[in-house]
Scaffold this active site. Sequence first.
Site, PDB file in Angstrom:
ATOM      1  N   TYR A  33       0.845  -1.201   0.000  1.00 58.25           N
ATOM      2  CA  TYR A  33       0.000   0.000   0.000  1.00 58.25           C
ATOM      3  C   TYR A  33       0.875   1.244   0.000  1.00 58.25           C
ATOM      4  CZ  TYR A  33       0.705   0.942   5.011  1.00 58.25           C
ATOM      5  OH  TYR A  33       1.247   1.248   6.229  1.00 58.25           O
ATOM      6  N   ARG A  52       8.409   4.539  -3.934  1.00 53.87           N
ATOM      7  CA  ARG A  52       8.429   3.520  -2.870  1.00 53.87           C
ATOM      8  C   ARG A  52       7.434   2.394  -3.179  1.00 53.87           C
ATOM      9  NH1 ARG A  52       7.374   5.634   3.111  1.00 53.87           N
ATOM     10  NH2 ARG A  52       5.244   5.761   2.296  1.00 53.87           N
ATOM     11  N   ARG A 100      -7.619 -20.207  -2.809  1.00 53.81           N
ATOM     12  CA  ARG A 100      -6.662 -20.063  -1.710  1.00 53.81           C
ATOM     13  C   ARG A 100      -5.596 -21.160  -1.711  1.00 53.81           C
ATOM     14  NH1 ARG A 100      -4.871 -21.545   3.154  1.00 53.81           N
ATOM     15  NH2 ARG A 100      -4.031 -19.872   4.452  1.00 53.81           N
ATOM     16  N   LYS A 147       6.506  -1.792   2.187  1.00 51.81           N
ATOM     17  CA  LYS A 147       5.266  -1.247   2.765  1.00 51.81           C
ATOM     18  C   LYS A 147       4.127  -2.251   2.549  1.00 51.81           C
ATOM     19  CE  LYS A 147       2.969   3.243   3.297  1.00 51.81           C
ATOM     20  NZ  LYS A 147       3.026   3.390   4.740  1.00 51.81           N
ATOM     21  N   GLU A 179      10.898   2.490  14.962  1.00 54.51           N
ATOM     22  CA  GLU A 179      10.076   3.569  14.406  1.00 54.51           C
ATOM     23  C   GLU A 179       8.712   3.522  15.067  1.00 54.51           C
ATOM     24  OE1 GLU A 179       9.328   2.842  10.182  1.00 54.51           O
ATOM     25  OE2 GLU A 179       9.514   0.707  10.535  1.00 54.51           O
ATOM     26  N   LEU A 204      10.823   1.425   7.648  1.00 55.63           N
ATOM     27  CA  LEU A 204      10.316   1.942   6.377  1.00 55.63           C
ATOM     28  C   LEU A 204      11.024   3.264   6.075  1.00 55.63           C
ATOM     29  CD1 LEU A 204       7.999   1.396   4.245  1.00 55.63           C
ATOM     30  CD2 LEU A 204       6.763   3.212   5.433  1.00 55.63           C
TER      31      LEU A 204
END
Length: 282
Positions: A33, A52, A100, A147, A179, A204
């Site tokens: 994301y 990114r 799945r 991310k 972080e 990140l």
Amino acid sequence: MPRIVYLNGHYVPYDEAKIPVMDRGFLFGDGIYEVTAVLDGKLLDNAPHLARLDRSLKEIGIPNPHTAAEWTTRQTELMRRNDFEEGLVYIEVTRGVYERDFLCPENLKPTVVMFTQPKTLRDHPLAKPGAAVITVPDLRWKRRDIKSVSLLAQVLAKQAARAANAAEAWMVEDGQVTEGASSTAFIIAHDGRILTRQLSTAVLAGVTRGAVLKLAEENNLRLELASFSVADALAAREVFYTSASTLVMPVISIDGQRVGDGRPGPLTKKLRQLYLSMAVNA
Ligand code: PLP
């Protein structure tokens, strides 16, 4: 006006946007994301966010369905359709839909979702009083430079913060702050040095972090890329964190203990102001 979201090439009313149960983002957290801030109807620092996104997708082998220019066109059109002025534009790309199984064909078509979230960024309610932070063990995986939408550790960290009436949780590993659950951690030492952790797979690469470091450099402020402990932060002159959703956020306490004089520090306020001025002039 109905909320319009973007799904796989279409701008659709929120209620009509449906994702199959077999989407791998839903089943495995198998997706990436990105979040860009919007001020005065303008995307803030969008290029590094899209870079990114591209990097994260590459790292987990999902083809990026769009060029940066195509993404920007879509973000801008979504903002237009939502009459969007201030808040966040969210992008998610998952590996796609398949029965799945941990393994799936390599040529799966990625699922692409975008939506806007109105939020007060410039006059964030905590910007003036400052934010309380708690610390939690860093329970995440070892590729935090990606991310990923797998955010369970961050959800639990944020829940712990809320239970303690704090706005953010700082994650700690091997005695050092990595972080925030959704932000980059900074301290300002008594000699004026601005410290934040060096980039690695442990954190990140925050886009707001990058912008603040550049602004600090341009304004001849002293910088140091170094890890620090919670004790270092408690002994610091000022403490703050950065993210697209909070910009530059002063910290006034950590685990209930006052930081500095318990009020947002002058250099932090200056950095927030510099960041906002840069945004307006971008
Ligand atoms: N670190 C983590 C773990 C995050 O989730 C985020 C933002 O969501 C950040 C740092 C800050 O990144 P940015 O400044 O690009 O929003």
